[in-house]
Scaffold this active site. Sequence first.
Site, mmCIF file in Angstrom:
data_model
loop_
_atom_site.group_PDB
_atom_site.id
_atom_site.type_symbol
_atom_site.label_atom_id
_atom_site.label_comp_id
_atom_site.label_asym_id
_atom_site.label_seq_id
_atom_site.Cartn_x
_atom_site.Cartn_y
_atom_site.Cartn_z
ATOM 1 N N ALA A 130 -5.457 1.770 -16.806
ATOM 2 C CA ALA A 130 -6.160 3.014 -17.111
ATOM 3 C C ALA A 130 -7.325 3.192 -16.150
ATOM 4 O O ALA A 130 -8.389 2.591 -16.333
ATOM 5 C CB ALA A 130 -6.642 3.004 -18.559
ATOM 6 N N THR A 164 0.382 5.920 -17.395
ATOM 7 C CA THR A 164 1.768 5.470 -17.511
ATOM 8 C C THR A 164 1.852 4.343 -18.530
ATOM 9 O O THR A 164 1.041 3.426 -18.527
ATOM 10 C CB THR A 164 2.272 4.973 -16.142
ATOM 11 O OG1 THR A 164 2.206 6.050 -15.212
ATOM 12 C CG2 THR A 164 3.710 4.475 -16.236
ATOM 13 N N ALA A 184 -19.854 2.112 -6.844
ATOM 14 C CA ALA A 184 -18.622 1.318 -6.810
ATOM 15 C C ALA A 184 -18.859 -0.109 -7.278
ATOM 16 O O ALA A 184 -17.970 -0.741 -7.866
ATOM 17 C CB ALA A 184 -18.041 1.317 -5.399
ATOM 18 N N GLN A 249 -0.598 -2.447 -2.776
ATOM 19 C CA GLN A 249 0.693 -2.805 -3.357
ATOM 20 C C GLN A 249 1.203 -1.688 -4.256
ATOM 21 O O GLN A 249 2.405 -1.378 -4.242
ATOM 22 C CB GLN A 249 0.586 -4.110 -4.150
ATOM 23 C CG GLN A 249 1.905 -4.491 -4.830
ATOM 24 C CD GLN A 249 1.972 -5.947 -5.224
ATOM 25 O OE1 GLN A 249 1.761 -6.829 -4.399
ATOM 26 N NE2 GLN A 249 2.291 -6.207 -6.483
ATOM 27 N N GLU A 250 0.298 -1.062 -5.019
ATOM 28 C CA GLU A 250 0.721 0.056 -5.858
ATOM 29 C C GLU A 250 1.310 1.168 -5.001
ATOM 30 O O GLU A 250 2.331 1.766 -5.338
ATOM 31 C CB GLU A 250 -0.466 0.593 -6.663
ATOM 32 C CG GLU A 250 -0.116 1.810 -7.502
ATOM 33 C CD GLU A 250 -1.295 2.380 -8.270
ATOM 34 O OE1 GLU A 250 -1.137 3.444 -8.889
ATOM 35 O OE2 GLU A 250 -2.380 1.754 -8.244
ATOM 36 N N LEU A 345 21.459 23.082 -1.302
ATOM 37 C CA LEU A 345 22.880 23.064 -0.963
ATOM 38 C C LEU A 345 23.768 23.128 -2.200
ATOM 39 O O LEU A 345 24.971 23.393 -2.089
ATOM 40 C CB LEU A 345 23.200 21.807 -0.145
ATOM 41 C CG LEU A 345 22.446 21.676 1.189
ATOM 42 C CD1 LEU A 345 22.813 20.378 1.886
ATOM 43 C CD2 LEU A 345 22.733 22.876 2.097
#
Length: 385
Positions: A130, A164, A184, A249-250, A345
């Site tokens: 999250a 997710t 940060a 990596q994500e 198509l």
Amino acid sequence: MTSAATAPAWASDHQTQALRETARKFFETAAVPNQKRWAEQRFIDREFWLEAGKLGLLCLAIPTEYGGGGGTFAHDMVVLEEQSRIDEPGFGNHVHSGIVAPYLLAYGTEEQRHHWLPRMASGQVVAAIAMTEPGAGSDLANMSTRAVRHGDRYTIDGAKTFITNGGSADLILLAAKTDPAGGAHGVSLFLVDANDCPGFQRGRVLDKLGQHSGDTAELFFDQASVPADSLLGDVEGMGFAQLMTQLPQERLLLAVAAAVSAQCAVDLAVDYTKNRHAFGKPLFAKQHVKFELAECATLARVSKVFVDDCVAKHLDGTLDAATASMAKYWTTDIQCQVVDRCLQLFGGNGYMAEYPIAQMYANARAQRIYGGANEIMKELIARSL
């Protein structure tokens, strides 16, 4: 789809090919027949997660001492490729095994690893991460969720969205500010037990354009209380650095799925145009159709070669953040372009939900947004120039 003869070096050994066959059979027999129902109910059955765990398809890059497969990122990628081949984005294993599990392995204490990873590998625990908030998407440093320590517990206040696995996750890897003035450097990560967290509440499962089988949800923390040892690792303020280390990596996970999707769209369009007749001939006989497919096939091939090279570099520790951002932005842009051109198509049939190409079109669009919007990827690439 990748075969033993054409597999890249990182996925060509016998063990990896056997894994691919197991994953392919699992998705074709256990997922494909349920996809329509999953989309209608807006979540993947927990039984599916448990069966994936029994087959050893979860947390493959996690050492066996923590219940994982003892493999590498390559093995997780093989499973993701097979999942992408059937276009089932709702199974959030890329977050579960590809993101949350590596955070635990890299930064968690031994107690945290032994507590969570074996149950993640078995499918008993489903994990989510999250980060995104209603007022802060890609701008992670300015998140507003707060975590304040009171003795041996933290109190958390805030909201997260677009999460997710959010509707069903047992474990939530939560990003929050422990030092609001620290920018940060004030971000920390927490391991939230969603089934034992007073003050935590799940919001609605969101009604998305596509990817309907995924339980993407809102999460709310109102004076939510978690133990102090829920902090990932031992030190506050390390969250942003941890996120920046793991985000490549994500982004590579998204690029892998994009490359597979583009090739699948081409395969569907080639099959359709060779069997669909118009004006007395197969559509494929028309020069325009052939040229469109030739261009799309080339784009899909270049995407796959680029992604395979990135995976190989990631496995040997040489993939830099800028290249990972290039892979994420470029392959997802190409995915959407190729799927759109292939759908054209199909004519009117391409707009019908019963045709897989229509579902691919709706499912693909989010790829350019999550994991860091593609505009942010370009900003990150530009900083490296």
